[in-house]
Design an enzyme around this catalytic site. Structure first.
Site, mmCIF file in Angstrom:
data_model
loop_
_atom_site.group_PDB
_atom_site.id
_atom_site.type_symbol
_atom_site.label_atom_id
_atom_site.label_comp_id
_atom_site.label_asym_id
_atom_site.label_seq_id
_atom_site.Cartn_x
_atom_site.Cartn_y
_atom_site.Cartn_z
ATOM 1 N N ALA A 132 24.777 6.149 67.508
ATOM 2 C CA ALA A 132 25.958 6.757 68.183
ATOM 3 C C ALA A 132 26.632 7.989 67.730
ATOM 4 C CB ALA A 132 27.187 5.722 68.440
ATOM 5 N N GLY A 186 35.325 9.585 64.550
ATOM 6 C CA GLY A 186 34.130 8.570 64.417
ATOM 7 C C GLY A 186 34.235 7.739 65.570
ATOM 8 N N ASN A 187 33.456 6.876 65.639
ATOM 9 C CA ASN A 187 33.260 5.916 66.904
ATOM 10 C C ASN A 187 32.965 4.402 66.430
ATOM 11 O OD1 ASN A 187 30.417 5.348 67.009
ATOM 12 N ND2 ASN A 187 30.197 7.538 67.084
ATOM 13 N N TYR A 188 33.181 3.519 67.416
ATOM 14 C CA TYR A 188 33.219 2.069 66.922
ATOM 15 C C TYR A 188 31.719 1.652 66.893
ATOM 16 C CZ TYR A 188 37.726 1.915 68.782
ATOM 17 O OH TYR A 188 39.436 2.403 69.113
ATOM 18 N N SER A 189 30.745 2.361 66.974
ATOM 19 C CA SER A 189 29.305 1.648 66.604
ATOM 20 C C SER A 189 29.263 0.870 64.954
ATOM 21 C CB SER A 189 28.348 2.781 66.599
ATOM 22 O OG SER A 189 27.282 2.243 65.983
#
Ligand code: CTP
Length: 397
Positions: free
Chosen positions: A277, A209-212
């Site tokens: 994102a 995943g990512n930090y969005s």
């Protein structure tokens, strides 16, 4: 008269900034509004109802009943009368009660009965403003669709210096005027917004995943809806809540799901704002059982995901607009321009990770907007709500 015939309930609470409510009431009235003041018991300790009623020409409402004749003040009627409820100043206690529905005074019952949009201008000491419970309560109010007029930084009544001072009445007036001016400006427009990260499954318990956080996309959805647009919000996995009758929310998890939902919705839209994102890659295979620890290196092969922006760019008709985002760490402008062309976008909103306070997780953002001709507009660091408003002004109209 920018506020001609507008009915405004002005809520006043027990903060030293209550004295500014008098100037604010006067400014609203001068702009043409009819103002009904509702004050909390502690608000009356800071400013007398007589001062306020003399300015508005209406008795100030504070109690559920008038003591001498038993007249009942209907918060329900106020909720239907108002075109806007503006709580300025709003103390930490009032913000907390609003967030949690603690209806122990006339102001909170009026808030809970309110049919009109609500604006809140917090005023408190810097440590109270910085406390996680205040931040959480303000986030809750945002999720109910309330508009927060962020306090300014500066010297506070305690002589401490920091953020917490209620915004000046002139600034609050301009927020109110702006709100009414834009209220129906996007009516009949259909807008698609993607927001948040995507999660790409590795096995039943793990993902890439990512930090969005989704905050920027949700602020955009809220602002478009407020201006009368019909919004379809396609959200990746985020904890954010949103509540507006003009917003249809579709929750997805992976880039593939976001792609499918976006391709299905886009042909019907006037504009798409692609704020998500999206993960560029996903594991080539998903394990059906949890992957066990071993002594060997575990390789996960990644295959590219479909580019949603580019795919929408391919099917975009001449009367549709496509707005993308870019987060670049180097050669920002050149790379952003390349993305406009490659994905057939009309505008790109450039976030910079180099700016402190901007980007993922923060409540603030600093952006530039580029158009297809390479013209660039730079904006100051602002709250994501204000940034959303700037983006819509520039790209959607
Ligand atoms: N985007 C998209 N689908 C993807 C990847 C990105 O729709 N699979 C959109 C994003 O929502 C954003 C824009 O494309 O509006 C640019 O995203 P970004 O990640 O900066 O672009 P990439 O093409 O992935 O380029 P990079 O190689 O810099 O990651």
């Amino acid at each position: 008269m920018t506020l001609k015939d507008k009915h405004i309930v002005l809520g006043v609470t027990g903060s030293i900034a209550a004295y500014k409510a008098a100037s604010l009431a006067r400014l609203l009235i001068k702009a043409g509004a009819e103002v009904q003041i509702v004050i909390t018991p502690s608000g009356k300790e800071f400013i007398t109802p007589v001062t306020l009623s003399a300015l508005t020409g209406k008795p100030v409402v504070s109690e559920f009943f008038t003591a001498n004749d038993g007249t009942w003040h209907s918060h329900v009627d106020l909720g239907q009368w108002a075109d806007l409820m503006l709580i300025a100043p709003a103390t930490a206690a009032t913000v907390g009660k609003m967030a949690n529905g603690i209806a122990d005074n006339m102001l909170i019952t009026t808030y809970l009965s309110m049919k009109a949009p609500v604006m809140v201008a917090p005023a408190m000491d810097l440590d109270m403003f910085a406390h996680p419970s205040t931040a959480r309560n303000l986030d809750l109010l945002r999720s109910y669709g309330n508009i927060i007029i962020e306090p300014a930084a500066g010297e506070l009544a305690s002589h401490l210096i920091g953020k917490g001072r209620m915004e000046e009445p002139e600034k609050i007036l301009s927020v109110v005027e702006d709100f009414f001016r834009k209220q129906e400006s996007l009516s009949k427009k259909k807008i698609l917004i993607t927001a948040g990260p995507t999660f790409e499954k590795i096995d039943p318990v793990r993902f890439i995943g990512n930090y969005s956080s989704g905050k920027m996309g949700f602020a955009l959805a809220e602002e478009c809806a407020r201006r009368g647009a019909e919004v379809t919000l396609i959200a990746g996995p985020v904890s954010m809540k949103i509540n507006h009758p003009n917003i249809t929310r579709i929750d997805v998890e992976s880039a593939e799901e976001m792609y499918n939902a976006s391709m299905k919705a886009f042909p019907d839209m006037n504009t798409a704002i692609l704020c998500a994102a999206v993960a560029d890659f996903r594991p080539s295979r998903q394990y059906t059982e949890k992957v066990k620890r071993g002594e060997d290196i575990l390789n996960i092969d990644l295959v590219p995901n479909k580019d949603i922006a580019a795919s929408l760019g391919k099917i975009k008709k001449s009367n549709q607009r496509l707005i993308g985002f870019a987060l670049e760490t180097n050669d920002e402008q050149t790379n952003a321009l390349k993305k406009i062309v490659k994905k057939n976008l009309d505008y790109i909103v450039l976030n910079s990770l180099n700016d402190p306070g901007a980007g993922f997780k923060y409540d603030t953002n600093k952006i530039s907007i580029l158009n297809r001709n390479g013209e660039k507009k730079d904006y100051a660091l602002k709250s994501k709500q204000e940034v959303a408003s700037d983006i819509i002004d520039e790209t959607v109209g």
